[in-house]
Design a protein around this motif. Structure first.
Motif, PDB file in Angstrom:
ATOM      1  N   UNK A   1       0.823  -1.216   0.000  1.00  0.00           N
ATOM      2  CA  UNK A   1       0.000   0.000   0.000  1.00  0.00           C
ATOM      3  C   UNK A   1       0.851   1.259   0.000  1.00  0.00           C
ATOM      4  N   UNK A   2       1.954   1.260   0.737  1.00  0.00           N
ATOM      5  CA  UNK A   2       2.757   2.483   0.855  1.00  0.00           C
ATOM      6  C   UNK A   2       3.868   2.558  -0.187  1.00  0.00           C
ATOM      7  N   UNK A   3       4.162   1.457  -0.848  1.00  0.00           N
ATOM      8  CA  UNK A   3       5.247   1.454  -1.838  1.00  0.00           C
ATOM      9  C   UNK A   3       4.878   2.362  -3.024  1.00  0.00           C
ATOM     10  N   UNK A   4       5.763   3.272  -3.335  1.00  0.00           N
ATOM     11  CA  UNK A   4       5.547   4.182  -4.446  1.00  0.00           C
ATOM     12  C   UNK A   4       4.748   5.422  -4.092  1.00  0.00           C
TER      13      UNK A   4
ATOM     14  N   UNK B   1      -1.633  10.704   6.820  1.00  0.00           N
ATOM     15  CA  UNK B   1      -2.424   9.519   7.183  1.00  0.00           C
ATOM     16  C   UNK B   1      -3.591  10.027   8.025  1.00  0.00           C
ATOM     17  N   UNK B   2      -4.734  10.292   7.414  1.00  0.00           N
ATOM     18  CA  UNK B   2      -5.848  10.921   8.137  1.00  0.00           C
ATOM     19  C   UNK B   2      -6.276  10.199   9.405  1.00  0.00           C
ATOM     20  N   UNK B   3      -6.203   8.874   9.418  1.00  0.00           N
ATOM     21  CA  UNK B   3      -6.636   8.134  10.602  1.00  0.00           C
ATOM     22  C   UNK B   3      -5.593   8.097  11.708  1.00  0.00           C
ATOM     23  N   UNK B   4      -4.392   8.578  11.413  1.00  0.00           N
ATOM     24  CA  UNK B   4      -3.332   8.711  12.434  1.00  0.00           C
ATOM     25  C   UNK B   4      -2.860  10.166  12.393  1.00  0.00           C
ATOM     26  N   UNK B   5      -3.581  11.070  13.022  1.00  0.00           N
ATOM     27  CA  UNK B   5      -3.276  12.498  12.925  1.00  0.00           C
ATOM     28  C   UNK B   5      -1.812  12.801  13.226  1.00  0.00           C
ATOM     29  N   UNK B   6      -1.260  13.707  12.415  1.00  0.00           N
ATOM     30  CA  UNK B   6       0.124  14.174  12.557  1.00  0.00           C
ATOM     31  C   UNK B   6       1.161  13.169  12.073  1.00  0.00           C
ATOM     32  N   UNK B   7       0.729  12.026  11.538  1.00  0.00           N
ATOM     33  CA  UNK B   7       1.673  11.049  10.997  1.00  0.00           C
ATOM     34  C   UNK B   7       1.699  11.130   9.481  1.00  0.00           C
TER      35      UNK B   7
ATOM     36  N   UNK C   1      -4.922  -1.004   7.068  1.00  0.00           N
ATOM     37  CA  UNK C   1      -6.123  -0.259   6.681  1.00  0.00           C
ATOM     38  C   UNK C   1      -5.835   1.240   6.661  1.00  0.00           C
ATOM     39  N   UNK C   2      -5.103   1.726   7.666  1.00  0.00           N
ATOM     40  CA  UNK C   2      -4.718   3.146   7.688  1.00  0.00           C
ATOM     41  C   UNK C   2      -3.991   3.532   6.404  1.00  0.00           C
ATOM     42  N   UNK C   3      -3.033   2.697   6.015  1.00  0.00           N
ATOM     43  CA  UNK C   3      -2.219   2.993   4.838  1.00  0.00           C
ATOM     44  C   UNK C   3      -3.058   2.957   3.568  1.00  0.00           C
ATOM     45  N   UNK C   4      -3.902   1.947   3.427  1.00  0.00           N
ATOM     46  CA  UNK C   4      -4.718   1.844   2.222  1.00  0.00           C
ATOM     47  C   UNK C   4      -5.665   3.027   2.092  1.00  0.00           C
ATOM     48  N   UNK C   5      -6.258   3.425   3.182  1.00  0.00           N
ATOM     49  CA  UNK C   5      -7.157   4.579   3.127  1.00  0.00           C
ATOM     50  C   UNK C   5      -6.391   5.854   2.795  1.00  0.00           C
ATOM     51  N   UNK C   6      -5.186   5.969   3.318  1.00  0.00           N
ATOM     52  CA  UNK C   6      -4.392   7.177   3.074  1.00  0.00           C
ATOM     53  C   UNK C   6      -4.032   7.340   1.611  1.00  0.00           C
ATOM     54  N   UNK C   7      -3.856   6.225   0.903  1.00  0.00           N
ATOM     55  CA  UNK C   7      -3.475   6.313  -0.510  1.00  0.00           C
ATOM     56  C   UNK C   7      -4.673   6.133  -1.434  1.00  0.00           C
ATOM     57  N   UNK C   8      -5.870   6.093  -0.862  1.00  0.00           N
ATOM     58  CA  UNK C   8      -7.075   6.038  -1.672  1.00  0.00           C
ATOM     59  C   UNK C   8      -7.437   4.672  -2.207  1.00  0.00           C
ATOM     60  N   UNK C   9      -6.955   3.625  -1.555  1.00  0.00           N
ATOM     61  CA  UNK C   9      -7.280   2.268  -1.999  1.00  0.00           C
ATOM     62  C   UNK C   9      -8.536   1.753  -1.318  1.00  0.00           C
ATOM     63  N   UNK C  10      -9.219   0.852  -2.028  1.00  0.00           N
ATOM     64  CA  UNK C  10     -10.301   0.111  -1.396  1.00  0.00           C
ATOM     65  C   UNK C  10      -9.687  -0.803  -0.340  1.00  0.00           C
ATOM     66  N   UNK C  11     -10.366  -0.943   0.767  1.00  0.00           N
ATOM     67  CA  UNK C  11      -9.811  -1.766   1.839  1.00  0.00           C
ATOM     68  C   UNK C  11     -10.856  -2.753   2.322  1.00  0.00           C
ATOM     69  N   UNK C  12     -10.406  -3.904   2.754  1.00  0.00           N
ATOM     70  CA  UNK C  12     -11.313  -4.932   3.248  1.00  0.00           C
ATOM     71  C   UNK C  12     -10.628  -5.707   4.357  1.00  0.00           C
TER      72      UNK C  12
END
Length: 272
Positions: free
Chosen positions: A37-40, A47-53, A146-157
Motif C-alpha cells: 500500500x505504501x510502496x511508491x 495519514x488521516x486516521x493517524x493524525x500528525x503522521x 487499513x490506515x495505509x490503504x485509506x491514506x493512498x485512496x485504496x479500497x480496503x477490506x
C-alpha cells in the motif's frame, strides 16, 4: 492449516482465539499488504486516521514495532522492558521504508515458528505467554494496513473472521491497556452496560460493564446482567475499526440504540 489452539486472553466468546498458526500466517500476509500500500506513495503523505503522521512515519512505526516484538519473543523477556531500543537498520531514504518493512518478514516468521505459544513471558495483557504477542502483532499490523490503504485512496477490506477475533482481542486486553493508554484507567461508571454486536452469519456479541473500579467484560446474557444501556450493531470489520477509533458510531453503517452519552464516554477513553 495446522489446528494448533492455545488458551489466549479472550472474552469467552466461542471461536476465539483463532489457531496460533493463523496469527503467524496472517501477520506475514498483512505486513506484505501494508508494504504494498505504501510502496511508491509519497512518504510525506498524510495519514488521516493517524493524525500528525506521514506515511513514512507509519511505515517506520510498523517495521519498528514488529522488530521490537521479535526481540521480546526471541529473548523470552520476563519483566517489563526498560527500553524499546532495537537494531532497526532503517534506510536513509524514506522511499525505501516499504522494502525495509518487508525485509523483516522472514525474521518475524522465524521467531513465531520457533517460539512455543505457551512459553511464559512478560506481556502487558492478562495472558502472560508468548502467544499474546502473535495475536497482538496481527491486529496492530492489520489496522495500520487499513490506515495505509485509506491514506493512498485504496479500497480496503478485512476478513470478517479476523475482524471478529480482533474485536475479541481488543476487548479482552482493554482493561490492561492503561500502561500506554492512561485514559482507559479513568473509564468508570455505575453499572452501565454497552453491547457490541456483529451482523452476519456469526452473530457474535460482546458486552462490557462500566463499574466504579473500571471496565468489566460480561460473559452472561442479558438476563444475568440486565438490559444494555447502549448497543452498537454492525459488520465485524466496521466494529473493529470503530473500537480502534477509525470509524464513528454515528456513521450509517452502524445500528445504534440506547444512551449515546455512555458511548461518547467509552470512545473518549478508549482510543489508542
Amino acid at each position: 492449516m495446522t489446528e494448533r489452539r492455545q488458551q489466549m486472553a479472550t472474552t469467552s466468546n466461542a471461536g476465539h482465539p483463532l489457531p496460533y498458526d493463523t496469527y503467524r500466517e496472517e501477520i506475514e500476509r498483512e505486513t506484505r499488504r501494508f508494504a504494498d500500500a505504501v510502496r511508491g506513495a509519497d512518504p510525506a503523505g498524510a495519514v488521516p486516521s493517524c493524525p500528525d503522521w506521514t506515511l513514512a512515519e507509519l511505515a517506520r512505526h510498523v517495521g519498528s514495532l514488529q522488530r521490537w516484538f521479535c526481540t521480546l519473543l526471541s529473548r523470552r523477556v520476563q519483566e517489563f522492558p526498560r527500553s524499546r531500543d532495537v537494531e532497526l537498520g532503517l534506510p536513509d531514504d524514506p522511499r525505501d521504508y516499504p522494502d525495509w518493512v518487508t525485509a523483516g518478514v522472514p525474521d518475524v516468521a522465524a521467531v513465531l515458528r520457533d517460539t512455543a505459544p505457551d512459553a511464559p513471558m512478560w506481556t502487558w495483557g492478562e495472558d502472560r505467554h508468548a502467544r499474546f504477542w502473535a495475536r497482538r502483532m496481527l491486529f496492530e499490523t492489520l489496522v495500520h494496513r487499513v490506515d495505509a490503504e485509506r491514506a493512498v485512496g485504496r479500497e480496503t477490506a478485512v476478513d470478517p473472521v479476523l475482524a471478529a477475533d480482533g474485536v475479541d482481542e481488543f476487548l479482552a486486553n482493554l482493561p490492561y491497556a492503561g500502561l500506554f493508554a492512561p485514559a482507559v484507567t479513568k473509564l468508570r461508571g455505575d453499572g452501565e452496560t454497552i453491547a457490541f454486536r456483529c451482523t452476519g452469519a456469526a452473530g457474535e456479541e460482546w458486552r462490557v460493564r462500566l463499574e466504579p473500579v473500571g471496565i468489566r467484560l460480561l460473559s452472561g446474557g442479558v438476563a444475568e446482567s440486565g438490559p444494555d444501556t447502549a448497543a452498537v450493531r454492525g459488520q465485524a470489520a466496521d466494529l473493529l475499526l470503530l473500537l480502534y477509533g477509525r470509524r464513528s458510531y454515528q456513521e450509517t453503517v452502524f445500528d445504534v440504540s440506547g444512551d449515546a452519552t455512555v458511548l461518547d464516554r467509552w470512545f473518549d477513553h478508549t482510543a489508542f
